[in-house]
Design a protein around this motif. Structure first.
Motif, PDB file in Angstrom:
ATOM      1  N   TYR A 200     -26.174  27.486  -0.217  1.00  0.00           N
ATOM      2  CA  TYR A 200     -24.952  27.872  -0.806  1.00  0.00           C
ATOM      3  C   TYR A 200     -24.066  26.580  -0.667  1.00  0.00           C
ATOM      4  O   TYR A 200     -23.060  26.386  -1.612  1.00  0.00           O
ATOM      5  CB  TYR A 200     -24.241  28.912   0.174  1.00  0.00           C
ATOM      6  N   GLN A 201     -24.535  25.549   0.176  1.00  0.00           N
ATOM      7  CA  GLN A 201     -23.718  24.029   0.257  1.00  0.00           C
ATOM      8  C   GLN A 201     -24.054  23.522  -1.143  1.00  0.00           C
ATOM      9  O   GLN A 201     -23.316  23.004  -1.773  1.00  0.00           O
ATOM     10  CB  GLN A 201     -24.028  23.375   1.357  1.00  0.00           C
TER      11      GLN A 201
ATOM     12  N   ARG B 118     -24.936  24.911  -3.971  1.00  0.00           N
ATOM     13  CA  ARG B 118     -24.168  25.538  -5.091  1.00  0.00           C
ATOM     14  C   ARG B 118     -23.023  25.349  -5.119  1.00  0.00           C
ATOM     15  O   ARG B 118     -22.217  24.999  -6.263  1.00  0.00           O
ATOM     16  CB  ARG B 118     -24.275  27.281  -4.535  1.00  0.00           C
ATOM     17  N   HIS B 119     -22.093  25.043  -3.866  1.00  0.00           N
ATOM     18  CA  HIS B 119     -20.753  24.683  -3.876  1.00  0.00           C
ATOM     19  C   HIS B 119     -20.644  23.096  -4.610  1.00  0.00           C
ATOM     20  O   HIS B 119     -19.529  22.940  -5.476  1.00  0.00           O
ATOM     21  CB  HIS B 119     -20.176  24.661  -2.564  1.00  0.00           C
ATOM     22  N   ARG B 120     -21.644  22.389  -4.203  1.00  0.00           N
ATOM     23  CA  ARG B 120     -21.554  21.034  -4.624  1.00  0.00           C
ATOM     24  C   ARG B 120     -21.759  20.991  -6.247  1.00  0.00           C
ATOM     25  O   ARG B 120     -21.229  20.233  -7.074  1.00  0.00           O
ATOM     26  CB  ARG B 120     -22.518  19.916  -4.005  1.00  0.00           C
TER      27      ARG B 120
ATOM     28  N   ARG C  18     -18.806  22.108  -8.058  1.00  0.00           N
ATOM     29  CA  ARG C  18     -17.934  21.056  -8.079  1.00  0.00           C
ATOM     30  C   ARG C  18     -18.010  20.064  -9.278  1.00  0.00           C
ATOM     31  O   ARG C  18     -17.315  19.563 -10.023  1.00  0.00           O
ATOM     32  CB  ARG C  18     -17.693  20.331  -6.926  1.00  0.00           C
TER      33      ARG C  18
END
Length: 179
Positions: free
Chosen positions: A158-159, A161-163, A166
């Motif tokens: 999920y991290q 995915r977040h990056r 962005r």
């Protein structure tokens, strides 16, 4: 087995239809969602099916039946949502489709973006881990499958995915002048 007419009459009696609307709301399927009418109809059919399969007479035990129907409707809609998501993950658009056509098919936009160009640009800016995530998603893998494949936690994926999100946002704004 109860008839369709009896089941439909019971659905319309009192506020029994609230079971359907409650499940739609619970699953975040709101009237402005373009799938709303389809899911509303599916929920009504699930209610009728629950009426027909309830072990006792639903009119004699209305509270027990409504709890039973609520569960049947909820899980039936969840299954439908899963089938829809799997279908969307398995069908990948060809290169001729653009991001603007995929995101807003109703609007006649004067700009067109080739999604493969966006993905290539984003991939160049991603770390190895972020590339693993993006390529896994493009191949139709779930977060859990990606986590299992690379032996990391789902939180780590999920991290990633977040990056990636962005970076995708930055690429669309800066390189492709969208938004």
């Amino acid at each position: 087995m109860a008839s369709y007419e009896a089941a439909f009459d019971f659905l319309l009696a009192g506020d029994h239809e609230m079971v359907i609307y409650g499940n739609l709301k619970r699953l975040h399927i709101v009237p402005r969602d373009n799938r709303y009418d389809d899911f509303l109809q599916e929920a009504r059919l699930l209610f009728i099916k629950a009426y027909q399969t309830f072990p006792q007479d639903p009119t004699s035990y209305p509270h027990q039946f409504l709890a039973y129907a609520n569960t049947k409707i909820h899980w039936g809609l969840v299954d439908q949502l899963r089938r829809d998501q799997r279908g969307m993950a398995l069908t990948t658009p060809d290169d001729s489709e653009t991001l603007s056509e995929l995101s807003q098919p109703d609007l006649d936009l004067d700009w067109r973006i080739n999604e493969s160009d966006v993905i290539k640009t984003v991939l160049k800016r991603c770390s190895d881990a972020e590339q693993r995530y993006l390529l896994g998603i493009l191949r139709g893998r779930s977060v859990a499958e990606i986590a299992h494949q690379y032996r990391v936690s789902r939180g780590t994926v999920y991290q990633w995915r977040h990056r990636v999100a962005r970076k995708m946002h930055d690429v669309l704004q800066k390189d492709f002048h969208v938004g």
